[in-house]
Write an enzyme that holds these catalytic residues in place. Structure first.
Site, PDB file in Angstrom:
ATOM      1  N   SER A  65      -9.428  24.983   3.448  1.00 31.05           N
ATOM      2  CA  SER A  65      -9.182  24.443   4.791  1.00 31.05           C
ATOM      3  C   SER A  65      -9.796  25.403   5.801  1.00 31.05           C
ATOM      4  CB  SER A  65      -7.672  24.350   5.032  1.00 31.05           C
ATOM      5  OG  SER A  65      -7.417  24.162   6.414  1.00 31.05           O
ATOM      6  N   TYR A  97       1.561  26.869   5.185  1.00 27.00           N
ATOM      7  CA  TYR A  97       0.395  26.103   4.714  1.00 27.00           C
ATOM      8  C   TYR A  97      -0.873  26.945   4.800  1.00 27.00           C
ATOM      9  CZ  TYR A  97      -3.397  22.645   4.906  1.00 27.00           C
ATOM     10  OH  TYR A  97      -4.579  21.956   4.701  1.00 27.00           O
TER      11      TYR A  97
HETATM   12  N1  LIG Z   1      -7.118  15.975   6.304  1.00 25.61           N
HETATM   13  C1  LIG Z   1      -7.531  17.110   6.851  1.00 25.61           C
HETATM   14  O1  LIG Z   1      -7.851  17.156   8.044  1.00 25.61           O
HETATM   15  C2  LIG Z   1      -7.614  18.364   6.025  1.00 25.61           C
HETATM   16  C3  LIG Z   1      -8.055  19.521   6.661  1.00 25.61           C
HETATM   17  C4  LIG Z   1      -8.168  20.689   5.936  1.00 25.61           C
HETATM   18  C5  LIG Z   1      -7.876  20.689   4.587  1.00 25.61           C
HETATM   19  N2  LIG Z   1      -7.458  19.542   3.986  1.00 25.61           N
HETATM   20  C6  LIG Z   1      -7.164  19.602   2.560  1.00 25.61           C
HETATM   21  O2  LIG Z   1      -7.647  18.459   1.920  1.00 25.61           O
HETATM   22  C7  LIG Z   1      -6.843  18.191   0.770  1.00 25.61           C
HETATM   23  C8  LIG Z   1      -6.436  16.729   0.763  1.00 25.61           C
HETATM   24  O3  LIG Z   1      -5.620  16.480   1.893  1.00 25.61           O
HETATM   25  P1  LIG Z   1      -5.489  15.035   2.546  1.00 25.61           P
HETATM   26  O4  LIG Z   1      -5.840  15.184   3.967  1.00 25.61           O
HETATM   27  O5  LIG Z   1      -6.196  14.034   1.709  1.00 25.61           O
HETATM   28  O6  LIG Z   1      -3.906  14.823   2.481  1.00 25.61           O
HETATM   29  P2  LIG Z   1      -3.056  13.632   1.872  1.00 25.61           P
HETATM   30  O7  LIG Z   1      -1.644  13.913   2.246  1.00 25.61           O
HETATM   31  O8  LIG Z   1      -3.657  12.332   2.255  1.00 25.61           O
HETATM   32  O9  LIG Z   1      -3.248  13.824   0.292  1.00 25.61           O
HETATM   33  C9  LIG Z   1      -2.582  14.824  -0.432  1.00 25.61           C
HETATM   34  C10 LIG Z   1      -2.275  14.259  -1.817  1.00 25.61           C
HETATM   35  O10 LIG Z   1      -1.674  15.298  -2.605  1.00 25.61           O
HETATM   36  C11 LIG Z   1      -0.616  14.700  -3.336  1.00 25.61           C
HETATM   37  N3  LIG Z   1       0.366  15.715  -3.713  1.00 25.61           N
HETATM   38  C12 LIG Z   1       1.286  16.317  -2.920  1.00 25.61           C
HETATM   39  N4  LIG Z   1       2.051  17.137  -3.644  1.00 25.61           N
HETATM   40  C13 LIG Z   1       1.591  17.071  -4.914  1.00 25.61           C
HETATM   41  C14 LIG Z   1       1.979  17.694  -6.126  1.00 25.61           C
HETATM   42  N5  LIG Z   1       3.028  18.534  -6.180  1.00 25.61           N
HETATM   43  N6  LIG Z   1       1.295  17.401  -7.253  1.00 25.61           N
HETATM   44  C15 LIG Z   1       0.251  16.529  -7.208  1.00 25.61           C
HETATM   45  N7  LIG Z   1      -0.150  15.888  -6.103  1.00 25.61           N
HETATM   46  C16 LIG Z   1       0.517  16.166  -4.964  1.00 25.61           C
HETATM   47  C17 LIG Z   1      -0.023  13.665  -2.399  1.00 25.61           C
HETATM   48  O11 LIG Z   1       0.744  12.700  -3.117  1.00 25.61           O
HETATM   49  C18 LIG Z   1      -1.285  13.105  -1.764  1.00 25.61           C
HETATM   50  O12 LIG Z   1      -1.781  11.981  -2.493  1.00 25.61           O
HETATM   51  C19 LIG Z   1      -5.673  19.162   0.823  1.00 25.61           C
HETATM   52  O13 LIG Z   1      -5.943  20.229  -0.069  1.00 25.61           O
HETATM   53  C20 LIG Z   1      -5.692  19.641   2.256  1.00 25.61           C
HETATM   54  O14 LIG Z   1      -5.132  20.946   2.374  1.00 25.61           O
HETATM   55  C21 LIG Z   1      -7.301  18.385   4.676  1.00 25.61           C
END
Ligand SMILES: NC(=O)c1ccc[n+]([C@@H]2O[C@H](COP(=O)([O-])OP(=O)(O)OC[C@H]3O[C@@H](n4cnc5c(N)ncnc54)[C@H](O)[C@@H]3O)[C@@H](O)[C@H]2O)c1
Length: 241
Positions: A135, A148
């Site tokens: 991130s 986080y």
């Molecule tokens: N969306 C953003 O702007 C953003 C920014 C920086 C980093 N990220 C990173 O991108 C990645 C995906 O995030 P996203 O935005 O798609 O979020 P999201 O909430 O849409 O997806 C996260 C997924 O992880 C799953 N999850 C949660 N706990 C879990 C566990 N214990 N075991 C297995 N699965 C689990 C959830 O069910 C969900 O499907 C993450 O690593 C997040 O830190 C996202």
């Protein structure tokens, strides 16, 4: 006939995970789509020919090892995408031990032991690509999401050390640091986040979910065979160095 190439994707049912599943399947991988939310994982593989959904809690190290090993039984496990995350948010002085532990168990320890399980197979194959989704909270300061940010900030250091250790085996390890993408995770952001995005980004539009998938696909492809130990910011030019 040679064994199919298998990609293991965690958090596969999420906003960024599902496009990653779709893109890697389109690129020819058989994709194991793992998520703690089985319905979401199953939704991710609907109409995807080369993909299977599995229920997996990344905080359960034994389950992670077993799921990765089962995936490796179905073909050549050459790609792991550590993408699952939880998003505790709130004032630092109110963070509980449970919230802290959950953030680290999924966002850091889960990545570590999924990579370890996958690496054991990749070393045997003499090749493989591990992509950790970090991130841009790794750069700069981010109030109210300290647990986080602490856990996600480890992704870059983990990537570099692991890349150094596994390089001699032909296994590459890279990190993608997304900026702001419109998924459920944005619920942790404060009011005014949209304005902050545009003030921060060089490019004046929101990132598309498939743009993370494209970067993952590149790092898992033969085109990236000389790239390891790197963190790639996919953030519209928000953080540069
Ligand atoms: N969306 C953003 O702007 C953003 C920014 C920086 C980093 N990220 C990173 O991108 C990645 C995906 O995030 P996203 O935005 O798609 O979020 P999201 O909430 O849409 O997806 C996260 C997924 O992880 C799953 N999850 C949660 N706990 C879990 C566990 N214990 N075991 C297995 N699965 C689990 C959830 O069910 C969900 O499907 C993450 O690593 C997040 O830190 C996202």
């Amino acid at each position: 006939m040679s064994a199919p190439e298998v990609a293991f994707v965690t958090g596969a049912g999420g906003g960024l995970g599902t496009p990653i599943v779709h893109r890697l399947a389109a690129d020819g991988f058989h994709v194991v789509a793992a998520d703690i939310d089985l319905d979401a994982a199953q939704h991710a593989v609907v109409d995807v020919g080369r993909a299977a959904a599995v229920e997996l809690d990344m905080a359960d190290v034994d389950a992670v090892r077993a799921a990765v090993d089962r995936a490796a039984d179905t073909g050549a496990l050459t790609a792991l995408v550590n993408n699952a995350a939880v998003f505790p948010a709130g004032p630092f002085v109110e963070v509980t031990v449970d919230e802290y532990d959950a953030a680290h168990a999924v966002n850091q320890r889960g990545y570590f032991f999924a990579a370890q399980a996958a690496a054991r197979h990749m070393i045997g194959l003499g090749r493989g690509s591990i992509v950790n989704i970090g991130s841009i909270t790794e750069h700069g300061g981010w109030p109210n999401i300290v647990a986080y940010a602490t856990a996600k900030g480890a992704a870059g250091a983990f990537t570099r050390s692991l890349a150094t250790e596994l390089g001699r085996h032909g296994v590459r390890v890279n990190c993608i640091a997304p900026g702001a993408f419109p998924t459920a995770a944005e619920a942790i952001q404060p009011d005014g986040y949209e304005a902050a995005i545009y003030a921060g980004q060089a490019l004046q539009r929101r990132g598309r979910l498939d743009e993370i998938a494209a970067a993952v696909a590149f790092l898992c492809s033969r085109d990236a065979e000389f790239i390891t130990g790197q963190t790639l910011n996919v953030d519209g030019g928000w953080k540069m160095r």
